[in-house]
Design a protein around this motif. Structure first.
Motif, PDB file in Angstrom:
ATOM      1  N   THR A 289       0.847  -1.194   0.000  1.00  0.00           N
ATOM      2  CA  THR A 289       0.000   0.000   0.000  1.00  0.00           C
ATOM      3  C   THR A 289       0.881   1.242   0.000  1.00  0.00           C
ATOM      4  O   THR A 289       1.789   1.366   0.827  1.00  0.00           O
ATOM      5  N   HIS A 290       0.628   2.141  -0.949  1.00  0.00           N
ATOM      6  CA  HIS A 290       1.283   3.452  -0.955  1.00  0.00           C
ATOM      7  C   HIS A 290       0.485   4.380  -0.049  1.00  0.00           C
ATOM      8  O   HIS A 290      -0.753   4.418  -0.122  1.00  0.00           O
ATOM      9  N   GLN A 291       1.196   5.143   0.769  1.00  0.00           N
ATOM     10  CA  GLN A 291       0.547   5.946   1.798  1.00  0.00           C
ATOM     11  C   GLN A 291       1.103   7.363   1.829  1.00  0.00           C
ATOM     12  O   GLN A 291       2.203   7.624   1.330  1.00  0.00           O
TER      13      GLN A 291
ATOM     14  N   GLY B 150      -8.081   2.153   2.602  1.00  0.00           N
ATOM     15  CA  GLY B 150      -7.551   1.756   3.893  1.00  0.00           C
ATOM     16  C   GLY B 150      -6.247   1.018   3.697  1.00  0.00           C
ATOM     17  O   GLY B 150      -5.762   0.866   2.566  1.00  0.00           O
ATOM     18  N   PRO B 151      -5.656   0.503   4.778  1.00  0.00           N
ATOM     19  CA  PRO B 151      -4.340  -0.132   4.673  1.00  0.00           C
ATOM     20  C   PRO B 151      -4.341  -1.480   3.967  1.00  0.00           C
ATOM     21  O   PRO B 151      -3.325  -1.890   3.417  1.00  0.00           O
ATOM     22  N   PHE B 152      -5.482  -2.173   3.993  1.00  0.00           N
ATOM     23  CA  PHE B 152      -5.553  -3.517   3.430  1.00  0.00           C
ATOM     24  C   PHE B 152      -6.521  -3.549   2.255  1.00  0.00           C
ATOM     25  O   PHE B 152      -7.409  -2.702   2.141  1.00  0.00           O
ATOM     26  N   LEU B 153      -6.348  -4.531   1.384  1.00  0.00           N
ATOM     27  CA  LEU B 153      -7.280  -4.707   0.280  1.00  0.00           C
ATOM     28  C   LEU B 153      -8.703  -4.836   0.831  1.00  0.00           C
ATOM     29  O   LEU B 153      -8.921  -5.438   1.888  1.00  0.00           O
TER      30      LEU B 153
ATOM     31  N   ASN C 264       4.740   0.253   1.928  1.00  0.00           N
ATOM     32  CA  ASN C 264       5.173  -1.000   2.545  1.00  0.00           C
ATOM     33  C   ASN C 264       4.100  -2.065   2.357  1.00  0.00           C
ATOM     34  O   ASN C 264       2.971  -1.772   1.962  1.00  0.00           O
ATOM     35  N   ILE C 265       4.491  -3.301   2.604  1.00  0.00           N
ATOM     36  CA  ILE C 265       3.576  -4.429   2.496  1.00  0.00           C
ATOM     37  C   ILE C 265       2.806  -4.495   3.809  1.00  0.00           C
ATOM     38  O   ILE C 265       3.384  -4.791   4.854  1.00  0.00           O
TER      39      ILE C 265
END
Length: 511
Positions: free
Chosen positions: A265-267, A309-312, A410-411
């Protein structure tokens, strides 16, 4: 949208220039990868350089990616745990764990791998890397023959998934920072920090015959240089070629391009020590300045998914996300609510315009472009965003506080569980808590997650934590980029890993 149109024009020009460069300057014979019947070798060009080869401290996980070191467990593309150094594991209460170490396993120096050796390796990892110690929560370890017993400080059901992390790789006692000795299919031959790693076959590999005799794991953060390397045949496999070259690569029958949805995820990170960004409404304003759809369609040319959000979204630990939209007027309203002046569409405070410093880095070539888009959108509100590019984003963020915003990647769910990212990014001692997030209510939720055993309860707690992060915009999630690799037609058995942990494998081959 003028920024996006300019970006498309620049991308097209870049592809044309690269094509011209390739046709005018063919690779010299000595720069071309050659394969003969006596020896099988391969060159993989990676997009992030590494200055370390010690898996217990290297944030780039080079020794694991290059097949030198292995962890107790691995994870497949189905996100299910698989045995590796440990052939089985169990716990009745989530606190007292038994790991059965694979029988007959040896390190690359010929010494046997028993539970005592594994315990010593995990103790070394915890000693050298505080984030490993903080994440594993181990109270004590005991070893007897091939049985390793681990007791955690409290019930910790995600321990097996945390032991997939490359920083917990199992090394022989004779290992040094410069020369790790693992159990993987390849042994260290030589390492030039920041340049290349050379490995050779481990003929005693427990997992079966290693097909390659040797391999070179090279580093180059310049996406265009990586493209030229695969075209000039000076590399067999190239990780993350420039997105704008996809059509060109697909048209080359001598190459194969893999692209699949990954776990990254790009943040946009916010420095909570900044008085402006410490205000929730200001963070919400910046979130509204992110044009995710334009990033997916123009910068990523469709090779990504907009992130809410952070996850799929389909992950069982993701809540029902609130859709995120690009809205300049909404951003202005958030600033008004926070007490800022908005005159003629421009934001100021006490008659002074706002200025922020945004960090980015080149190894993820799209991040500087995303930064420029955010900069252009902020300018519409009279806000100045100064972009600064750094070489090693993790080292910089860990050591410096002279930044306000940062594009980061990061993953987030590399081991099929939400707890890793939530602990690392949002607890006070988290290794990825670069924005100085201090939210007691959130940490309490994460603490409950860490001790919950039932899967439904864990997913529910993770959803609550993610919803809290979203509600308060503790950072902004931009896109989930695809994981893409290009390789030559003579490469066999390459598998693009969702976790990005496993690159050089025993089955990788050439013809």
């Amino acid at each position: 949208m003028s920024f996006i149109k300019s970006l498309k024009a620049v991308s097209l020009l870049l592809v044309l220039l690269l094509a011209a460069c390739t046709s005018q300057e063919p690779a010299s014979p000595d720069s071309t990868v050659t394969h003969n019947s006596e020896e099988k070798s391969i060159t993989l060009l990676f997009n992030v350089q590494s200055n370390s080869i010690d898996p217990h401290t290297d944030v780039n996980y080079t020794a694991v990616r290059a097949g030198i070191a292995e962890t107790l467990l691995t994870i497949g593309n189905d996100l299910k745990l698989q045995p590796a150094v440990a052939e089985s594991w169990s716990s009745e209460d989530g606190q007292n764990w038994i790991f059965n170490i694979r029988k007959g396993l040896t390190f690359q120096n010929g010494k046997s791998v028993d539970a005592a050796a594994v315990q010593a390796s995990l103790e070394r990892a915890q000693q050298l890397n505080p984030s490993v110690k903080n994440s594993l929560h181990i109270r004590e370890m005991k070893s007897a023959g091939q049985v390793l017993t681990i007791v955690t400080e409290q019930p910790f059901p995600q321990l097996p998934s945390d032991l997939v992390h490359p920083n917990t790789a199992i090394l022989a006692a004779e290992s040094t920072e410069e020369a790790p000795i693992g159990t993987g299919p390849f042994m260290l031959a030589s390492f030039k920090p920041g340049s290349e790693l050379n490995v050779e076959r481990n003929s005693q590999y427990w997992g079966g015959t290693v097909k390659l005799d040797k391999a070179k794991f090279s580093f180059n953060e310049d996406a265009n240089a990586r493209l030229l390397a695969i075209q000039a045949k000076s590399a067999d496999i190239v990780y993350r070629p420039p997105i704008e070259s996809f059509d060109q690569l697909k048209a080359d029958v001598s190459l194969t391009l893999d692209s699949l949805t990954g776990l990254r995820t790009h943040q946009l990170l916010y420095n909570m020590n900044n008085a402006e960004l410490g205000q929730e409404e200001v963070r919400k304003a910046f979130d509204a300045l992110i044009d995710r759809e334009a990033i997916v369609s123009s910068i990523m040319t469709g090779q990504a998914t907009a992130a809410a959000g952070p996850f799929l979204a389909e992950a069982p630990f993701s809540p029902e996300y609130t859709p995120k939209t690009f809205d300049l007027e909404a951003a202005r309203q958030f600033f008004r609510t926070a007490g800022y002046d908005v005159d003629n569409g421009l934001v100021s405070k006490g008659g002074k315009p706002l200025t922020f410093r945004l960090l980015t880095y080149q190894s993820r070539a799209e991040l500087p472009l995303i930064s420029q888009l955010i900069q252009a959108n902020a300018k519409e509100l009279g806000i100045t965003v100064d972009i600064r590019q750094v070489d090693n984003i993790d080292e910089y963020l860990a050591a410096s506080d002279d930044w306000d915003l940062a594009t980061y990647s990061n993953i987030t769910a590399p081991r099929g569980d939400a707890s890793y990212f939530l602990n690392a990014a949002y607890t006070s001692e988290g290794a990825l808590n670069y924005g100085y997030v201090r939210q007691p209510e959130l940490e309490a939720l994460i603490g409950q997650l860490n001790t919950a055993i039932a899967e439904d309860e864990r997913n529910n707690l993770a959803q609550q934590a993610v919803a809290y992060i979203d509600e308060h915009r503790l950072n902004s999630f931009i896109i989930h980029p695809n994981n893409f690799v290009v390789y030559s037609s003579h490469v066999k058995n390459w598998v693009t890993s969702k976790s990005e942990y496993y690159l050089l494998t025993k089955d990788l081959d050439i013809e």
